[in-house]
Scaffold this motif. Structure first.
Motif, PDB file in Angstrom:
ATOM      1  N   LYS A 158     -80.527-104.238  40.746  1.00 28.87           N
ATOM      2  CA  LYS A 158     -81.424-105.295  40.280  1.00 28.87           C
ATOM      3  C   LYS A 158     -82.039-104.990  38.910  1.00 28.87           C
ATOM      4  CE  LYS A 158     -82.575-106.753  44.962  1.00 28.87           C
ATOM      5  NZ  LYS A 158     -81.692-107.921  44.865  1.00 28.87           N
ATOM      6  N   LYS A 159     -82.073-103.722  38.532  1.00 33.34           N
ATOM      7  CA  LYS A 159     -82.647-103.347  37.234  1.00 33.34           C
ATOM      8  C   LYS A 159     -81.593-103.010  36.195  1.00 33.34           C
ATOM      9  CE  LYS A 159     -86.963-101.651  39.246  1.00 33.34           C
ATOM     10  NZ  LYS A 159     -87.924-100.507  39.336  1.00 33.34           N
ATOM     11  N   LEU A 160     -80.357-103.394  36.449  1.00 35.82           N
ATOM     12  CA  LEU A 160     -79.268-103.135  35.511  1.00 35.82           C
ATOM     13  C   LEU A 160     -79.491-103.902  34.205  1.00 35.82           C
ATOM     14  CD1 LEU A 160     -76.466-101.779  35.133  1.00 35.82           C
ATOM     15  CD2 LEU A 160     -75.458-103.905  36.004  1.00 35.82           C
ATOM     16  N   LYS A 161     -79.446-103.196  33.081  1.00 30.10           N
ATOM     17  CA  LYS A 161     -79.702-103.807  31.782  1.00 30.10           C
ATOM     18  C   LYS A 161     -78.490-103.759  30.848  1.00 30.10           C
ATOM     19  CE  LYS A 161     -83.632-103.371  29.798  1.00 30.10           C
ATOM     20  NZ  LYS A 161     -84.832-102.840  29.083  1.00 30.10           N
TER      21      LYS A 161
ATOM     22  N   LEU B 206     -80.217-108.089  33.115  1.00 29.24           N
ATOM     23  CA  LEU B 206     -79.125-107.685  32.228  1.00 29.24           C
ATOM     24  C   LEU B 206     -79.344-108.238  30.818  1.00 29.24           C
ATOM     25  CD1 LEU B 206     -76.443-106.090  32.445  1.00 29.24           C
ATOM     26  CD2 LEU B 206     -75.279-108.289  32.674  1.00 29.24           C
TER      27      LEU B 206
ATOM     28  N   LEU C 274     -71.324-111.215  38.734  1.00 28.15           N
ATOM     29  CA  LEU C 274     -72.664-111.147  38.148  1.00 28.15           C
ATOM     30  C   LEU C 274     -73.424-112.414  38.543  1.00 28.15           C
ATOM     31  CD1 LEU C 274     -71.806-109.848  34.568  1.00 28.15           C
ATOM     32  CD2 LEU C 274     -72.908-108.564  36.386  1.00 28.15           C
TER      33      LEU C 274
ATOM     34  N   LEU D 111     -77.831-115.299  34.030  1.00 29.65           N
ATOM     35  CA  LEU D 111     -78.339-114.123  33.306  1.00 29.65           C
ATOM     36  C   LEU D 111     -79.270-114.575  32.181  1.00 29.65           C
ATOM     37  CD1 LEU D 111     -74.906-112.265  33.013  1.00 29.65           C
ATOM     38  CD2 LEU D 111     -76.587-112.105  34.859  1.00 29.65           C
TER      39      LEU D 111
ATOM     40  N   SER E 150     -74.950-107.133  42.393  1.00 31.68           N
ATOM     41  CA  SER E 150     -76.313-107.649  42.552  1.00 31.68           C
ATOM     42  C   SER E 150     -77.263-106.610  43.151  1.00 31.68           C
ATOM     43  CB  SER E 150     -76.297-108.894  43.442  1.00 31.68           C
ATOM     44  OG  SER E 150     -75.756-108.597  44.715  1.00 31.68           O
TER      45      SER E 150
ATOM     46  N   ASN F 246     -78.155-110.352  38.584  1.00 30.79           N
ATOM     47  CA  ASN F 246     -78.568-109.287  37.658  1.00 30.79           C
ATOM     48  C   ASN F 246     -79.435-109.909  36.569  1.00 30.79           C
ATOM     49  OD1 ASN F 246     -75.448-108.547  38.556  1.00 30.79           O
ATOM     50  ND2 ASN F 246     -76.856-106.811  38.638  1.00 30.79           N
TER      51      ASN F 246
END
Length: 287
Positions: free
Chosen positions: A67-70, A91, A85, A110, A64, A88
């Protein structure tokens, strides 16, 4: 002479499981830190993708903080769940194929997920899986093949019915024929409405597919009934006036076509010095 197995104390079993979990988390933490070093990321906000595939991971640390994980690659590991997860929200692509995942609780956190690959896992509960994915309005590509739940009858149509936004399921495009079929099978009332509208009928909202067919009683026509209630009973002295009045009450039909007599031939266009006149349309109106 038989030997009884030596009982293992419960406290020791709990300690052993806790020790194994801590070891797995440490391996996951090292894998994440190694990936950050390879990519040269120094801040968590700079992380947009993580490659954690083929690391023999059984657990994953909480992600977590990114925060900008795609994009997240976790395929070809030994994961059993995805509780890591939770926050996120950015994502969009998650690759979890070729693991040992038996439940996907937590995926509904998500909302931006667009691609989800879950093939070659241990998912058995089709209802729970579909329920977890229902709230993902952006999910377009989904793979669930090579899971035990795929053995259910009508698995594909059932998934399409509950996840109408999915366009590619198990590497196959969702067709309009499949969407019509799933409505007919899983939503009898909607199928009845669609068919009734197609044939210009009126729908009884209380229709139940399990109830026996009820035939509506025939209505008797009064003896003095005038068909369509549009019979003109005015008396004319001249029969031609009556014919004219009735003809004016009929619907108008218009037919248009090209007047080919006004279209010049190739030789005529070649011989004419000035440009040819535009072709005319021939219109016929009937009542």
């Amino acid at each position: 002479m038989s030997w009884d197995p030596i009982p293992v104390p419960r406290a020791f079993r709990c300690w052993s499981l806790r020790r194994a979990s801590e070891t797995a988390l440490q391996s996951s933490r090292r894998a994440v830190e190694d990936q950050l070093k390879i990519c040269g990321h120094k801040r968590d906000d700079d992380v947009f993708e993580l490659f954690l595939s083929k690391k023999e991971l059984t657990e994953v640390i909480d992600l977590s903080r990114f925060k900008k994980l795609k994009y997240l690659w976790l395929h070809h590991n030994k994961l059993h769940g995805i509780t890591f997860l939770t926050r996120n929200y950015c994502l969009t692509e998650l690759y979890l194929n070729n693991n040992a995942v038996f439940e996907i609780e937590g995926l509904h956190y998500l909302p931006s997920l667009h691609i989800l690959l879950l093939h070659h896992n241990e998912l058995t509960n089709l209802d729970a899986t579909v329920k977890e994915l229902k709230g993902m309005l952006n999910l377009k590509i989904l793979s669930l093949y090579q899971n035990p739940l795929c053995q259910y009858n009508l698995y594909r149509l059932y998934t399409i019915y509950h996840l109408p936004g999915v366009e590619l399921l198990d590497r196959k495009q969702v067709t309009e024929k499949e969407r019509r079929s799933m409505i007919t099978i899983f939503n009898h009332k909607k199928a009845h409405v669609v068919q009734s509208i197609a044939f210009g009928g009126k729908v009884d909202a209380s229709w139940d597919p399990k109830s026996p067919f009820k035939q509506k009683p025939a209505q008797r026509v009064p003896s003095d009934f005038a068909f369509a209630n549009n019979v003109d009973k005015t008396v004319f002295d001249d029969p031609e006036d009556a014919v004219f009045v009735r003809s004016m009450k009929r619907s108008v039909m218009t037919f248009s076509c090209m007047n080919w007599d006004t279209v010049p031939t190739r030789e005529e266009r070649y011989l004419e010095e000035e440009g040819p006149e535009p072709a005319q349309m021939l219109t016929v109106t009937l009542r």
